[in-house]
Design a protein around this motif. Structure first.
Motif, PDB file in Angstrom:
ATOM      1  N   VAL A  37       0.953  -1.085  -0.037  1.00  0.00           N
ATOM      2  CA  VAL A  37       0.035   0.030   0.079  1.00  0.00           C
ATOM      3  C   VAL A  37       0.764   1.053  -0.057  1.00  0.00           C
ATOM      4  N   ARG A  38       0.659   2.209  -0.906  1.00  0.00           N
ATOM      5  CA  ARG A  38       1.328   3.461  -1.047  1.00  0.00           C
ATOM      6  C   ARG A  38       0.482   4.358  -0.095  1.00  0.00           C
ATOM      7  N   ILE A  39       1.119   5.263   0.679  1.00  0.00           N
ATOM      8  CA  ILE A  39       0.344   6.092   1.578  1.00  0.00           C
ATOM      9  C   ILE A  39       0.903   7.566   1.468  1.00  0.00           C
ATOM     10  N   LYS A  40      -0.136   8.418   1.373  1.00  0.00           N
ATOM     11  CA  LYS A  40       0.361   9.996   1.625  1.00  0.00           C
ATOM     12  C   LYS A  40       0.210  10.324   3.046  1.00  0.00           C
ATOM     13  N   ILE A  41       1.303  10.398   3.668  1.00  0.00           N
ATOM     14  CA  ILE A  41       1.593  10.832   4.837  1.00  0.00           C
ATOM     15  C   ILE A  41       1.187  12.173   5.246  1.00  0.00           C
ATOM     16  N   LEU A  42       0.151  12.426   6.025  1.00  0.00           N
ATOM     17  CA  LEU A  42      -0.526  13.627   6.412  1.00  0.00           C
ATOM     18  C   LEU A  42       0.095  14.184   7.841  1.00  0.00           C
ATOM     19  N   ALA A  43       0.248  13.319   8.767  1.00  0.00           N
ATOM     20  CA  ALA A  43       0.898  13.646  10.046  1.00  0.00           C
ATOM     21  C   ALA A  43       1.954  12.600  10.664  1.00  0.00           C
ATOM     22  N   THR A  44       2.864  13.050  11.373  1.00  0.00           N
ATOM     23  CA  THR A  44       3.892  12.096  11.580  1.00  0.00           C
ATOM     24  C   THR A  44       4.469  12.587  13.073  1.00  0.00           C
ATOM     25  N   GLY A  45       4.578  11.913  14.105  1.00  0.00           N
ATOM     26  CA  GLY A  45       5.125  12.255  15.330  1.00  0.00           C
ATOM     27  C   GLY A  45       6.638  11.780  15.437  1.00  0.00           C
ATOM     28  N   ILE A  46       7.517  12.181  16.242  1.00  0.00           N
ATOM     29  CA  ILE A  46       9.024  12.033  16.523  1.00  0.00           C
ATOM     30  C   ILE A  46       9.078  11.395  17.673  1.00  0.00           C
ATOM     31  N   CYS A  47       9.590   9.985  17.535  1.00  0.00           N
ATOM     32  CA  CYS A  47       9.616   9.153  18.656  1.00  0.00           C
ATOM     33  C   CYS A  47      10.998   9.090  19.092  1.00  0.00           C
ATOM     34  N   ARG A  48      11.386   8.549  20.476  1.00  0.00           N
ATOM     35  CA  ARG A  48      12.632   8.264  20.800  1.00  0.00           C
ATOM     36  C   ARG A  48      13.495   7.389  20.238  1.00  0.00           C
ATOM     37  N   SER A  49      12.610   6.581  19.827  1.00  0.00           N
ATOM     38  CA  SER A  49      13.106   5.425  18.808  1.00  0.00           C
ATOM     39  C   SER A  49      13.896   5.776  17.588  1.00  0.00           C
ATOM     40  N   ASP A  50      13.409   6.940  16.928  1.00  0.00           N
ATOM     41  CA  ASP A  50      13.954   7.472  15.745  1.00  0.00           C
ATOM     42  C   ASP A  50      15.241   7.897  16.051  1.00  0.00           C
ATOM     43  N   VAL A  74      -4.645   6.738   1.857  1.00  0.00           N
ATOM     44  CA  VAL A  74      -4.097   5.556   1.000  1.00  0.00           C
ATOM     45  C   VAL A  74      -4.190   6.097  -0.552  1.00  0.00           C
ATOM     46  N   GLU A  75      -2.810   6.434  -1.063  1.00  0.00           N
ATOM     47  CA  GLU A  75      -2.835   7.024  -2.465  1.00  0.00           C
ATOM     48  C   GLU A  75      -3.228   5.627  -3.400  1.00  0.00           C
ATOM     49  N   SER A  76      -2.685   4.467  -3.458  1.00  0.00           N
ATOM     50  CA  SER A  76      -2.638   3.373  -4.178  1.00  0.00           C
ATOM     51  C   SER A  76      -2.517   2.176  -3.493  1.00  0.00           C
ATOM     52  N   VAL A  77      -2.817   0.962  -4.307  1.00  0.00           N
ATOM     53  CA  VAL A  77      -2.607  -0.279  -3.632  1.00  0.00           C
ATOM     54  C   VAL A  77      -2.122  -1.112  -4.676  1.00  0.00           C
ATOM     55  N   GLY A  78      -1.293  -2.154  -4.375  1.00  0.00           N
ATOM     56  CA  GLY A  78      -0.821  -3.253  -5.194  1.00  0.00           C
ATOM     57  C   GLY A  78      -1.851  -4.254  -5.265  1.00  0.00           C
ATOM     58  N   PRO A  86      -7.940   3.015  -2.106  1.00  0.00           N
ATOM     59  CA  PRO A  86      -7.387   4.545  -2.327  1.00  0.00           C
ATOM     60  C   PRO A  86      -8.352   5.457  -1.568  1.00  0.00           C
ATOM     61  N   GLY A  87      -7.997   6.456  -0.939  1.00  0.00           N
ATOM     62  CA  GLY A  87      -8.766   7.617  -0.203  1.00  0.00           C
ATOM     63  C   GLY A  87      -9.229   6.951   1.251  1.00  0.00           C
ATOM     64  N   ASP A  88      -8.841   5.772   1.844  1.00  0.00           N
ATOM     65  CA  ASP A  88      -9.056   5.549   3.097  1.00  0.00           C
ATOM     66  C   ASP A  88      -8.023   6.142   3.980  1.00  0.00           C
ATOM     67  N   LYS A  89      -8.405   6.576   5.288  1.00  0.00           N
ATOM     68  CA  LYS A  89      -7.578   7.135   6.195  1.00  0.00           C
ATOM     69  C   LYS A  89      -6.994   5.983   6.901  1.00  0.00           C
ATOM     70  N   VAL A  90      -5.554   5.882   7.053  1.00  0.00           N
ATOM     71  CA  VAL A  90      -4.908   4.786   7.727  1.00  0.00           C
ATOM     72  C   VAL A  90      -3.911   5.416   8.680  1.00  0.00           C
ATOM     73  N   ILE A  91      -3.370   4.320   9.396  1.00  0.00           N
ATOM     74  CA  ILE A  91      -2.084   4.292  10.347  1.00  0.00           C
ATOM     75  C   ILE A  91      -1.313   3.306  10.004  1.00  0.00           C
ATOM     76  N   PRO A  92      -0.198   3.455   9.528  1.00  0.00           N
ATOM     77  CA  PRO A  92       0.903   2.613   9.356  1.00  0.00           C
ATOM     78  C   PRO A  92       1.095   1.824  10.887  1.00  0.00           C
ATOM     79  N   LEU A  93       1.707   0.491  10.860  1.00  0.00           N
ATOM     80  CA  LEU A  93       2.108  -0.305  11.776  1.00  0.00           C
ATOM     81  C   LEU A  93       3.460  -0.803  11.999  1.00  0.00           C
ATOM     82  N   PHE A  94       4.138  -0.237  12.777  1.00  0.00           N
ATOM     83  CA  PHE A  94       5.770  -0.775  13.127  1.00  0.00           C
ATOM     84  C   PHE A  94       5.613  -2.121  13.343  1.00  0.00           C
TER      85      PHE A  94
END
Length: 287
Positions: A37-50, A74-78, A86-94
């Motif tokens: 899945v390709r995602i357009k990132i609209l918000a991201t936090g900064i974590c101590r792990s980074d 979601v911008e596009s899917v494989g 496409p168009g769904d709001k999502v959260i990536p999972l580490f």
């Protein structure tokens, strides 16, 4: 004009070397392959792990696109992707969730066998990368890489969220909130009427406070050397807050005094300092 199936050029914060500042670069993000899945990132936090990767404390291959606490669209899917569109709001999972391995099927944990936390390959499941910059391949960070305008993740590493969810807030669910809240509710399984102490009242600490409150703890003692954090901690559920700098005696002794010598039922160290952990352990007693 649709970008599906095409390489997208966008900006990303690239870590080229350990102990070097991030560099804003133009990168190329390849289209998603099957089950990606390709995602357009609209918000991201900064974590101590980074930060741990940049400092070298968390060994990862360089150059790399960091970030793992985000939300986007979601911008596009494989081929073969059915969990999002496409168009769904999502959260990536580490921590991916394949739903099939022993860990995913267990009720005691969820460290999916497809995670990239210990091996740290910095690549997609097929052993390749979707990022390039200046003709050089960039590594992926723990299945996510969110310090970029677009990223590609496996379908096991993304979850659809409510369309009305404010992305600048729910991005914290990707790591900080779930870590603190889950520590109280899922790992410690705090019980109603119990007494808890939370060392460190940052984002993860406040999430632990919220978890303790949701679990029904009767006393939640926030501990931090920055008293400016106390109002927010109390707003989130802390019943009282203490600053170790206000006392001459060790904080574990202070907490014993506050609990009539009984100590607390559950104690959470949310700072990541060994000396605090030692104090934290001494402070904890099971009733």
């Amino acid at each position: 004009m649709s970008t599906a199936g095409k390489v997208i050029k966008c900006k990303a914060a690239v870590a080229w070397e350990v102990k070097k500042p991030l560099s804003i670069e133009q990168v190329e993000v390849a289209p998603p392959k099957a089950h990606e899945v390709r995602i357009k990132i609209l918000a991201t936090g900064i974590c101590r792990s980074d930060d741990h990767v940049i400092s070298g404390a968390f060994a990862m291959p360089f150059p790399i696109v960091l970030g793992h606490e985000a939300a986007g669209v979601v911008e596009s899917v494989g081929e073969g992707v059915t969990c999002v569109k496409p168009g769904d709001k999502v959260i990536p999972l580490f921590v991916p969730q394949c739903g099939k391995c022993t860990s995913c099927r267990s009720t005691k944990g969820n460290l999916c066998s497809e995670h990239d936390l210990s091996e740290a390959r910095g690549l997609m499941l097929d052993g390749t990368s979707r990022f390039t910059c200046k003709g050089k391949s960039l590594h992926n960070f723990i299945s996510t890489s969110t310090f970029t305008e677009y990223t590609v993740v496996h379908e096991n590493a993304v979850v659809k969220i409510d369309a009305a969810a404010p992305l600048e807030k729910v991005c914290l669910i990707g790591c900080g909130f779930s870590t603190g809240y889950g520590a109280a509710v899922q790992t410690a399984k705090v019980e109603p009427g119990s007494t808890c102490a939370v060392f460190g009242l940052g984002g993860v600490g406040l999430s632990a406070v919220m978890g303790c409150k949701a679990a029904g703890a009767s006393r939640i003692i926030g501990v931090d050397i920055n008293k400016d954090k106390f109002p927010k901690a109390k707003e989130m559920g802390a019943t009282e807050c203490v600053n170790p700098l206000d006392f001459k005696k060790p904080i574990n002794e202070v907490l014993f005094d506050l609990t009539d010598g009984e100590g607390v039922d559950y104690s959470f160290e949310v700072i990541g300092r060994v000396d605090t952990m030692v104090c934290d352990f001494r402070n904890w007693t099971a009733k």
